[in-house]
Design a protein around this motif. Sequence first.
Motif, PDB file in Angstrom:
ATOM      1  N   ALA A 212       0.826  -1.213   0.000  1.00 10.95           N
ATOM      2  CA  ALA A 212       0.000   0.000   0.000  1.00 10.95           C
ATOM      3  C   ALA A 212       0.857   1.259   0.000  1.00 10.95           C
ATOM      4  CB  ALA A 212      -0.944   0.009   1.205  1.00 10.95           C
ATOM      5  N   GLY A 213       2.009   1.214   0.647  1.00 10.51           N
ATOM      6  CA  GLY A 213       2.887   2.378   0.667  1.00 10.51           C
ATOM      7  C   GLY A 213       3.634   2.586  -0.633  1.00 10.51           C
ATOM      8  N   GLY A 214       3.733   1.540  -1.435  1.00 13.51           N
ATOM      9  CA  GLY A 214       4.512   1.613  -2.673  1.00 13.51           C
ATOM     10  C   GLY A 214       5.788   0.823  -2.496  1.00 13.51           C
ATOM     11  N   LEU A 215       5.972  -0.219  -3.303  1.00 13.26           N
ATOM     12  CA  LEU A 215       7.122  -1.099  -3.138  1.00 13.26           C
ATOM     13  C   LEU A 215       8.426  -0.303  -3.209  1.00 13.26           C
ATOM     14  CD1 LEU A 215       5.952  -4.116  -5.315  1.00 13.26           C
ATOM     15  CD2 LEU A 215       6.118  -4.020  -2.837  1.00 13.26           C
ATOM     16  N   GLY A 216       9.215  -0.389  -2.149  1.00 18.74           N
ATOM     17  CA  GLY A 216      10.500   0.293  -2.108  1.00 18.74           C
ATOM     18  C   GLY A 216      10.466   1.684  -1.516  1.00 18.74           C
ATOM     19  N   SER A 217       9.303   2.151  -1.021  1.00 18.93           N
ATOM     20  CA  SER A 217       9.179   3.516  -0.520  1.00 18.93           C
ATOM     21  C   SER A 217       9.144   3.539   1.003  1.00 18.93           C
ATOM     22  CB  SER A 217       7.904   4.168  -1.072  1.00 18.93           C
ATOM     23  OG  SER A 217       7.664   5.413  -0.438  1.00 18.93           O
ATOM     24  N   LEU A 218      10.167   4.112   1.634  1.00 21.08           N
ATOM     25  CA  LEU A 218      10.165   4.273   3.083  1.00 21.08           C
ATOM     26  C   LEU A 218       9.084   5.244   3.564  1.00 21.08           C
ATOM     27  CD1 LEU A 218      13.919   4.299   4.196  1.00 21.08           C
ATOM     28  CD2 LEU A 218      12.145   2.719   4.921  1.00 21.08           C
ATOM     29  N   PRO A 219       8.924   6.436   2.929  1.00 15.32           N
ATOM     30  CA  PRO A 219       7.826   7.327   3.365  1.00 15.32           C
ATOM     31  C   PRO A 219       6.461   6.662   3.245  1.00 15.32           C
ATOM     32  CG  PRO A 219       9.361   8.510   1.958  1.00 15.32           C
ATOM     33  CD  PRO A 219       9.750   7.073   1.893  1.00 15.32           C
ATOM     34  N   GLY A 220       6.258   5.900   2.180  1.00  7.94           N
ATOM     35  CA  GLY A 220       4.990   5.215   2.013  1.00  7.94           C
ATOM     36  C   GLY A 220       4.741   4.208   3.111  1.00  7.94           C
ATOM     37  N   ALA A 221       5.774   3.433   3.456  1.00  5.39           N
ATOM     38  CA  ALA A 221       5.637   2.445   4.523  1.00  5.39           C
ATOM     39  C   ALA A 221       5.330   3.130   5.848  1.00  5.39           C
ATOM     40  CB  ALA A 221       6.921   1.617   4.631  1.00  5.39           C
ATOM     41  N   PHE A 222       5.987   4.247   6.113  1.00  5.22           N
ATOM     42  CA  PHE A 222       5.766   4.978   7.367  1.00  5.22           C
ATOM     43  C   PHE A 222       4.338   5.498   7.456  1.00  5.22           C
ATOM     44  CE2 PHE A 222       5.847   9.001   9.758  1.00  5.22           C
ATOM     45  CZ  PHE A 222       6.269   8.531  10.985  1.00  5.22           C
ATOM     46  N   ILE A 223       3.844   6.095   6.381  1.00  2.00           N
ATOM     47  CA  ILE A 223       2.501   6.682   6.389  1.00  2.00           C
ATOM     48  C   ILE A 223       1.427   5.606   6.503  1.00  2.00           C
ATOM     49  CG2 ILE A 223       0.825   7.949   4.979  1.00  2.00           C
ATOM     50  CD1 ILE A 223       3.208   9.547   3.864  1.00  2.00           C
ATOM     51  N   VAL A 224       1.561   4.549   5.721  1.00  3.25           N
ATOM     52  CA  VAL A 224       0.548   3.484   5.755  1.00  3.25           C
ATOM     53  C   VAL A 224       0.580   2.754   7.097  1.00  3.25           C
ATOM     54  CG1 VAL A 224      -0.177   1.309   4.704  1.00  3.25           C
ATOM     55  CG2 VAL A 224       0.512   3.212   3.268  1.00  3.25           C
ATOM     56  N   ALA A 225       1.768   2.554   7.680  1.00  5.64           N
ATOM     57  CA  ALA A 225       1.841   1.921   8.997  1.00  5.64           C
ATOM     58  C   ALA A 225       1.096   2.754  10.039  1.00  5.64           C
ATOM     59  CB  ALA A 225       3.304   1.727   9.401  1.00  5.64           C
ATOM     60  N   GLY A 226       1.287   4.074   9.989  1.00  6.47           N
ATOM     61  CA  GLY A 226       0.557   4.940  10.908  1.00  6.47           C
ATOM     62  C   GLY A 226      -0.940   4.889  10.674  1.00  6.47           C
TER      63      GLY A 226
END
Length: 268
Positions: A212-226
Motif C-alpha cells: 500500500a505504501g509503494g514497493l520500495g518507498s520508506l515514506p509510504g511504509a511509514f505513512i501506511v503503517a501509521g
Amino acid sequence: MIAAGLTVVFGMLGFLNAAHTAFYMLAGYAAYAIVRHTGSFWLALALAPVIVALIGVAVERLLFTRLYRASHASQLLLTIGLAYIIAEGAKIIWGDSAFTVAPPPILAGRFSLLGATLPIYHLFIISVALVLLCVISVLLVGTRLGMVVRAAAVYPEMVGALGFKVRTIYTLVFAVGLFLAACAGVVMAPLAGVYPGMADDALVQSFIIVVAGGLGSLPGAFIVAGLLGVVQGFGSVFFSSYAIFFPFIVLGGVLLVRPHGLFGGRAA
C-alpha cells in the motif's frame, strides 16, 4: 520497523523476502534468551539485532545471492521454505510455549496525557521506530554511502566499474533490513510476548504496509503503517468482531486510489 526493513531490501535489491518476519521472531527469542541469562533488557536490545543480522548475512551469502536476478516467484519459494525451517527450528529449541520478557523498570510505568493514561513502554517503541527511520533515511539520502547504495540498486554494472564491490553493498543492505526487523522483534517481546506464531502474525500486515505504501518507498511504509495503526485501534474498540478485516480495507482503499501504492512507480 518490520515493513521498513522489508521496503529497504526490496527497494534497493528488488528481492522479495517472505522470511523477513522469521528473523523478527528469531530476534524475539534471542532477546528472551539474553534477558533470561543476564537479566538485562538493554543488553538484549544491543546484542540480539546484531546477532540476527549476522545470521541473516550468512544466509544471504549462502542462498540469496543466487536469486537476486531470478524471478520473484523463485525468491518467494525459497524464502517461504526458509521461514518454515526457522519456525520449526525455534520450536525444537524453545518449544511451543509462549514466553514473556519483562521491560526494564524505567519503562514499566505509565503517564497521563490529555486525560488518558498511557504505558511508557508504548512511547518507547514509538521513539525507537522514529529514531531508526530517521537514521536509515539520513544514511540513504544524506551520505556518500547511501548515494553508492542507491546507485548500485539502479546501475550495478556502472558502480562495479567504478571499483565498488556490488556484492558487498547488497549484503550491507540486506543486513540493514534484517537489523530493523530484529530491533522490532526485541522491542515487541515485552509487549506481545515471544511465541512461534509471531512471524506469521506480522507477515501479512508487513506486506500490506509495503504494497500500500509503494514497493520500495520508506515514506509510504511509514505513512501506511501509521494509518493502519489508527484504523486498527479504532476498529478494535468499536468493531472488534471485524477487526481482522481492517488491514485489508486499508490496502484496498489505497490501491483503489493509487494502484501502485502511495509512492510506488509503474515499474513496481
